[in-house]
Design an enzyme around this catalytic site. Sequence first.
Site, PDB file in Angstrom:
ATOM      1  N   ASP A   1       0.715  -1.179   0.187  1.00 42.66           N
ATOM      2  CA  ASP A   1       0.009  -0.026   0.011  1.00 42.66           C
ATOM      3  C   ASP A   1       0.835   1.068   0.047  1.00 42.66           C
ATOM      4  O   ASP A   1       0.365   2.285   0.005  1.00 42.66           O
ATOM      5  CB  ASP A   1      -0.945   0.071   0.876  1.00 42.66           C
ATOM      6  CG  ASP A   1      -0.497  -0.068   2.494  1.00 42.66           C
ATOM      7  OD1 ASP A   1       0.750  -0.022   2.699  1.00 42.66           O
ATOM      8  OD2 ASP A   1      -1.230   0.025   3.539  1.00 42.66           O
TER       9      ASP A   1
ATOM     10  N   GLU B   1       8.981  -3.756  10.835  1.00 39.51           N
ATOM     11  CA  GLU B   1       9.467  -2.590  10.289  1.00 39.51           C
ATOM     12  C   GLU B   1       9.969  -1.435  11.303  1.00 39.51           C
ATOM     13  O   GLU B   1       9.219  -1.368  12.443  1.00 39.51           O
ATOM     14  CB  GLU B   1       8.221  -1.831   9.384  1.00 39.51           C
ATOM     15  CG  GLU B   1       8.573  -0.481   8.928  1.00 39.51           C
ATOM     16  CD  GLU B   1       7.513  -0.203   7.542  1.00 39.51           C
ATOM     17  OE1 GLU B   1       6.796  -0.999   7.354  1.00 39.51           O
ATOM     18  OE2 GLU B   1       7.637   0.807   6.989  1.00 39.51           O
TER      19      GLU B   1
HETATM   20  O1  KIV Z   1       3.462  -1.173   1.582  1.00 35.21           O
HETATM   21  C1  KIV Z   1       4.598  -1.340   1.713  1.00 35.21           C
HETATM   22  O2  KIV Z   1       5.324  -1.154   0.690  1.00 35.21           O
HETATM   23  C2  KIV Z   1       5.211  -2.239   2.860  1.00 35.21           C
HETATM   24  C3  KIV Z   1       6.582  -2.566   2.928  1.00 35.21           C
HETATM   25  C4  KIV Z   1       7.420  -1.656   3.130  1.00 35.21           C
HETATM   26  C5  KIV Z   1       6.751  -3.718   3.732  1.00 35.21           C
HETATM   27  O3  KIV Z   1       4.414  -2.642   3.699  1.00 35.21           O
END
Ligand code: KIV
Length: 268
Positions: free
Chosen positions: A47, A185
């Site tokens: 997202d 994260e």
């Molecule tokens: O939305 C995204 O790209 C993510 C990654 C950074 C893990 O959740």
Amino acid sequence: MENKKITIEHFLKFKKGDQKLTMVTAYDATFAKLIDQTEVDAVLVGDSLGMVIQGKESTLGVSVDDVVYHSQCVRQGLKRAFLVADMPFMSYQVSASLAVENAGRFISEGGAQAVKLEGGEEIAETSKKIVQFGIPVMGHLGLTPQSIHQFGGFKVQGRSSEARKKLIFDAKALEGAGCFALVLESIPLDLAQAVTEAVRIPTIGIGAGPHCDGQVLVIYDLLNMDPQFNPKFLKKYANGFSIVKESVGAFVRDVKEGKFPTEEHSFH
Ligand code: KIV
């Protein structure tokens, strides 16, 4: 290079072996096709598309239709890597039945092989339901960008001893719910190591240090498409910004100076 199509069983190998799992994001077929020719294990339709594709300040405006559409595009480019679709804000929080319904769309319409949900124990029951319906779920803990207003910004999480305990508890809850992998994260590296040791499913870090079982990066960040974006966790592997700017600049100059097209690029 392994040409075999990657399935969910592949992920557990990274818990024991000395090889690390890799995942990058993609949002379109052209990038997906190119990325699929590397040895990357998984591709995430994140997202993050709200920020890098739609140009918004956060991921909160991304809709289910947006992720379905971009998953369909990425699906066209992938033959080998495992495709994960991110469940956007409010597509799984309201009720388990809505979550299952939306997760189903990413699989049946988007062509994804798994979905990713942000959150800990509070979404464990929902994750369990989705798994029970045969849809693999990837968890996501730490700095979960859909909770950005709760955190007061994009800040490293899990610094207090209480937050550390909660994160390990959440990781175990998601493992118990049947998640097959966990994104961690922006958390301290020793906490990521503790989580990685506490669960039997692979952890995939972004800003979580070297002790995770794998690593993920947003493709545009890895390629340095935005030189203003310089978080501590990021390593830039190319100068995408300069390549695009210089190439388009050279095209514009050539056209204006009558150097393109020439006979060579013309039909008779
Ligand atoms: O939305 C995204 O790209 C993510 C990654 C950074 C893990 O959740």
